[in-house]
Design a protein around this motif. Structure first.
Motif, PDB file in Angstrom:
ATOM      1  N   PRO A  74      30.051  20.159 -65.900  1.00 30.52           N
ATOM      2  CA  PRO A  74      29.351  20.395 -67.180  1.00 30.52           C
ATOM      3  C   PRO A  74      28.507  21.656 -67.173  1.00 30.52           C
ATOM      4  CG  PRO A  74      28.371  18.544 -65.997  1.00 30.52           C
ATOM      5  CD  PRO A  74      29.619  18.887 -65.276  1.00 30.52           C
ATOM      6  N   SER A  75      27.993  22.040 -65.995  1.00 28.99           N
ATOM      7  CA  SER A  75      27.171  23.256 -65.919  1.00 28.99           C
ATOM      8  C   SER A  75      28.007  24.494 -66.208  1.00 28.99           C
ATOM      9  CB  SER A  75      26.522  23.369 -64.532  1.00 28.99           C
ATOM     10  OG  SER A  75      25.686  22.262 -64.277  1.00 28.99           O
ATOM     11  N   PHE A  76      29.179  24.580 -65.575  1.00 31.19           N
ATOM     12  CA  PHE A  76      30.064  25.728 -65.814  1.00 31.19           C
ATOM     13  C   PHE A  76      30.547  25.754 -67.262  1.00 31.19           C
ATOM     14  CE2 PHE A  76      31.120  26.081 -61.090  1.00 31.19           C
ATOM     15  CZ  PHE A  76      30.386  27.253 -60.957  1.00 31.19           C
ATOM     16  N   LEU A  77      30.864  24.592 -67.809  1.00 36.34           N
ATOM     17  CA  LEU A  77      31.359  24.537 -69.179  1.00 36.34           C
ATOM     18  C   LEU A  77      30.285  24.992 -70.166  1.00 36.34           C
ATOM     19  CD1 LEU A  77      33.383  21.176 -69.180  1.00 36.34           C
ATOM     20  CD2 LEU A  77      34.290  23.510 -69.340  1.00 36.34           C
ATOM     21  N   PHE A  78      29.072  24.456 -70.017  1.00 29.78           N
ATOM     22  CA  PHE A  78      28.013  24.783 -70.973  1.00 29.78           C
ATOM     23  C   PHE A  78      27.575  26.233 -70.848  1.00 29.78           C
ATOM     24  CE2 PHE A  78      23.435  24.990 -72.076  1.00 29.78           C
ATOM     25  CZ  PHE A  78      23.550  24.707 -73.424  1.00 29.78           C
ATOM     26  N   LEU A  85      25.938  12.209 -71.795  1.00 33.46           N
ATOM     27  CA  LEU A  85      25.591  10.825 -71.470  1.00 33.46           C
ATOM     28  C   LEU A  85      26.819  10.054 -71.002  1.00 33.46           C
ATOM     29  CD1 LEU A  85      23.086   9.906 -74.330  1.00 33.46           C
ATOM     30  CD2 LEU A  85      22.573  10.610 -71.984  1.00 33.46           C
ATOM     31  N   LEU A  86      27.961  10.290 -71.648  1.00 30.66           N
ATOM     32  CA  LEU A  86      29.203   9.638 -71.223  1.00 30.66           C
ATOM     33  C   LEU A  86      29.643  10.142 -69.852  1.00 30.66           C
ATOM     34  CD1 LEU A  86      31.201   9.673 -74.591  1.00 30.66           C
ATOM     35  CD2 LEU A  86      30.231   7.674 -73.440  1.00 30.66           C
ATOM     36  N   TYR A  87      29.495  11.439 -69.600  1.00 33.20           N
ATOM     37  CA  TYR A  87      29.865  12.018 -68.313  1.00 33.20           C
ATOM     38  C   TYR A  87      29.038  11.415 -67.184  1.00 33.20           C
ATOM     39  CZ  TYR A  87      30.984  15.598 -64.826  1.00 33.20           C
ATOM     40  OH  TYR A  87      31.406  16.251 -63.691  1.00 33.20           O
ATOM     41  N   VAL A  88      27.746  11.307 -67.394  1.00 29.26           N
ATOM     42  CA  VAL A  88      26.854  10.735 -66.381  1.00 29.26           C
ATOM     43  C   VAL A  88      27.216   9.274 -66.110  1.00 29.26           C
ATOM     44  CG1 VAL A  88      24.478  10.000 -65.948  1.00 29.26           C
ATOM     45  CG2 VAL A  88      24.940  12.306 -66.788  1.00 29.26           C
ATOM     46  N   LYS A  89      27.491   8.543 -67.167  1.00 27.36           N
ATOM     47  CA  LYS A  89      27.765   7.115 -67.028  1.00 27.36           C
ATOM     48  C   LYS A  89      29.096   6.845 -66.322  1.00 27.36           C
ATOM     49  CE  LYS A  89      28.046   2.820 -69.702  1.00 27.36           C
ATOM     50  NZ  LYS A  89      27.071   2.131 -68.835  1.00 27.36           N
ATOM     51  N   PHE A  90      30.141   7.592 -66.691  1.00 30.87           N
ATOM     52  CA  PHE A  90      31.472   7.268 -66.182  1.00 30.87           C
ATOM     53  C   PHE A  90      31.924   8.131 -64.999  1.00 30.87           C
ATOM     54  CE2 PHE A  90      31.592   5.672 -70.575  1.00 30.87           C
ATOM     55  CZ  PHE A  90      31.935   4.350 -70.307  1.00 30.87           C
ATOM     56  N   VAL A  91      31.367   9.332 -64.857  1.00 37.73           N
ATOM     57  CA  VAL A  91      31.742  10.187 -63.720  1.00 37.73           C
ATOM     58  C   VAL A  91      30.747  10.032 -62.573  1.00 37.73           C
ATOM     59  CG1 VAL A  91      32.171  12.556 -62.943  1.00 37.73           C
ATOM     60  CG2 VAL A  91      32.917  11.828 -65.231  1.00 37.73           C
ATOM     61  N   HIS A  92      29.461  10.111 -62.878  1.00 31.86           N
ATOM     62  CA  HIS A  92      28.436   9.942 -61.844  1.00 31.86           C
ATOM     63  C   HIS A  92      28.159   8.468 -61.538  1.00 31.86           C
ATOM     64  CE1 HIS A  92      26.846  14.099 -61.300  1.00 31.86           C
ATOM     65  NE2 HIS A  92      27.311  14.271 -62.525  1.00 31.86           N
ATOM     66  N   LYS A  93      28.628   7.597 -62.427  1.00 35.02           N
ATOM     67  CA  LYS A  93      28.343   6.165 -62.283  1.00 35.02           C
ATOM     68  C   LYS A  93      26.827   5.924 -62.229  1.00 35.02           C
ATOM     69  CE  LYS A  93      32.783   5.540 -61.779  1.00 35.02           C
ATOM     70  NZ  LYS A  93      33.614   5.022 -62.893  1.00 35.02           N
ATOM     71  N   GLN A  94      26.101   6.670 -63.044  1.00 31.06           N
ATOM     72  CA  GLN A  94      24.647   6.580 -63.083  1.00 31.06           C
ATOM     73  C   GLN A  94      24.213   6.012 -64.420  1.00 31.06           C
ATOM     74  OE1 GLN A  94      22.681  10.347 -62.516  1.00 31.06           O
ATOM     75  NE2 GLN A  94      20.646   9.558 -63.007  1.00 31.06           N
ATOM     76  N   SER A  95      23.233   5.154 -64.428  1.00 32.25           N
ATOM     77  CA  SER A  95      22.765   4.557 -65.671  1.00 32.25           C
ATOM     78  C   SER A  95      21.977   5.569 -66.495  1.00 32.25           C
ATOM     79  CB  SER A  95      21.894   3.337 -65.385  1.00 32.25           C
ATOM     80  OG  SER A  95      20.657   3.733 -64.802  1.00 32.25           O
ATOM     81  N   PHE A 106      20.029  17.401 -70.478  1.00 30.74           N
ATOM     82  CA  PHE A 106      20.763  18.368 -69.670  1.00 30.74           C
ATOM     83  C   PHE A 106      19.841  19.144 -68.730  1.00 30.74           C
ATOM     84  CE2 PHE A 106      23.023  22.508 -69.084  1.00 30.74           C
ATOM     85  CZ  PHE A 106      24.120  22.011 -68.386  1.00 30.74           C
ATOM     86  N   PHE A 107      18.732  19.661 -69.258  1.00 32.71           N
ATOM     87  CA  PHE A 107      17.850  20.502 -68.447  1.00 32.71           C
ATOM     88  C   PHE A 107      16.830  19.686 -67.653  1.00 32.71           C
ATOM     89  CE2 PHE A 107      19.433  23.632 -71.452  1.00 32.71           C
ATOM     90  CZ  PHE A 107      19.639  24.731 -70.630  1.00 32.71           C
ATOM     91  N   ARG A 108      16.050  18.857 -68.333  1.00 30.82           N
ATOM     92  CA  ARG A 108      14.959  18.146 -67.663  1.00 30.82           C
ATOM     93  C   ARG A 108      15.420  16.913 -66.894  1.00 30.82           C
ATOM     94  NH1 ARG A 108      13.375  22.474 -70.073  1.00 30.82           N
ATOM     95  NH2 ARG A 108      13.871  21.487 -72.068  1.00 30.82           N
ATOM     96  N   ALA A 109      16.619  16.420 -67.156  1.00 28.03           N
ATOM     97  CA  ALA A 109      17.098  15.242 -66.437  1.00 28.03           C
ATOM     98  C   ALA A 109      18.264  15.612 -65.527  1.00 28.03           C
ATOM     99  CB  ALA A 109      17.506  14.148 -67.421  1.00 28.03           C
ATOM    100  N   TYR A 110      19.391  15.965 -66.113  1.00 30.40           N
ATOM    101  CA  TYR A 110      20.613  16.184 -65.338  1.00 30.40           C
ATOM    102  C   TYR A 110      20.477  17.311 -64.318  1.00 30.40           C
ATOM    103  CZ  TYR A 110      25.651  16.561 -64.492  1.00 30.40           C
ATOM    104  OH  TYR A 110      26.890  16.593 -63.904  1.00 30.40           O
TER     105      TYR A 110
END
Length: 303
Positions: A29-33, A83-93, A165-169
């Motif tokens: 997501p970093s490279f894409l954004f 949010l979907l990427y974090v949930k399904f790729v990182h498996k993070q709540s 994206f910035f303050r969390a991810y």
């Protein structure tokens, strides 16, 4: 009574629980954004594109409300995607991406939103009362109600994307990888500010305005690290943008909406441009620190 967390009880940076070499997942997501941002900036520079002229043309063709939608919709969609990427790729709540508390503290979001709203509205009314020639009344009921409906839905999504994206991810990813909260704070704050370099107000005022954007990044980052969550940052950012698009805009900023007022004053590049960063922002931090009993500033920001 506001709760008080110790570093042993709560650590926002380690909430991601990154194990087994999963840090590469942050690159996609970093490279894409940032790639999209870079391409957009490169095209503007290469073809000498005047963003203000584009916005004015859009307003003439589709109106202010639809121009507002076209400007803000992409980031609103990105909010759902991250949010979907974090949930399904990182498996993070989503909870752990938001806060160290057992559940998201919405009272913090609403308190921050209310504080910033009261502050911005008060300052605007004071300035309007003392400098009425700097403003033009722009209120039209039907266009304003349309803007209100769109802004209440889209602004929180747009600002939430930037906070998630910035303050969390990125903050959790960078801080966890380098084991440094300070590096995470500096990197995300500077990049957040530079992300606004293509805004039309930069062309109008100059690169000195980046001090405000980068300073805002540091404010939101400090709030996140000291409070061990992004709830306060979510409320702050949503209030700041929502009140701006509804209350007063100009004909030379990124948001040119059917706001109640339009500022017709020529932008200033004097010392007052630094007042938000060096006077108002410390005041916000003081209020939050007292209400939520922040402590261990050195450990939470510098270690």
């Amino acid at each position: 009574m506001a709760e008080k967390y110790s570093l042993k009880e709560a650590n926002f940076i380690t909430e991601a629980q990154n194990k087994k070499g999963s840090y590469w997942k942050y690159l996609i997501p970093s490279f894409l954004f940032f790639g999209l941002i870079g391409i957009n900036l490169a095209v503007m520079i290469a073809f000498d594109i005047d963003q203000s002229a584009i916005i004015k043309k859009q307003i003439d063709e589709i109106g202010r409300n639809m121009t507002f939608v076209s400007t803000i919709a992409p980031l609103s969609i990105f909010c759902l995607l991250i949010l979907l990427y974090v949930k399904f790729v990182h498996k993070q709540s989503i909870r752990s991406l938001t806060t160290t508390r057992p559940k998201i503290d919405w009272s913090r979001v609403f308190f921050s939103f209310a504080l910033i709203t009261v502050f911005l509205v008060s300052l605007t009314l004071i300035d309007y009362a003392t400098n009425p020639a700097d403003y033009k009344l722009n209120f039209e009921l039907i266009p304003f109600l349309g803007l209100l409906g769109l802004a209440v839905v889209l602004i929180p999504l747009q600002t939430s994307f930037e906070e998630y994206f910035f303050r969390a991810y990125l903050m959790q990813g960078i801080g966890g990888f380098f084991k440094s909260r300070l590096l995470a704070l500096i990197f995300t704050s500077v990049i957040f500010g530079l992300m606004h370099i293509a805004n039309p107000e930069i062309g109008k005022i100059g690169y000195v305005l980046l001090v405000t954007y980068i300073g805002t990044g540091f404010l939101l980052g400090i709030m996140t690290l000291m409070d061990e969550g992004i709830e306060l940052a979510l409320g702050f950012h949503a209030a700041n943008n929502l009140i701006t698009v509804l209350l007063v805009t100009t004909d030379w900023t990124a948001f040119q909406t059917n706001s109640i007022l339009i500022s017709v004053a020529e932008p200033s590049v004097g010392l007052e441009i630094f007042i938000p960063v060096f006077v108002i922002y410390p005041l916000y931090l003081f209020i939050f620190s007292k209400k939520y009993k922040w402590s261990n500033w050195k450990e939470k920001l510098l270690r």
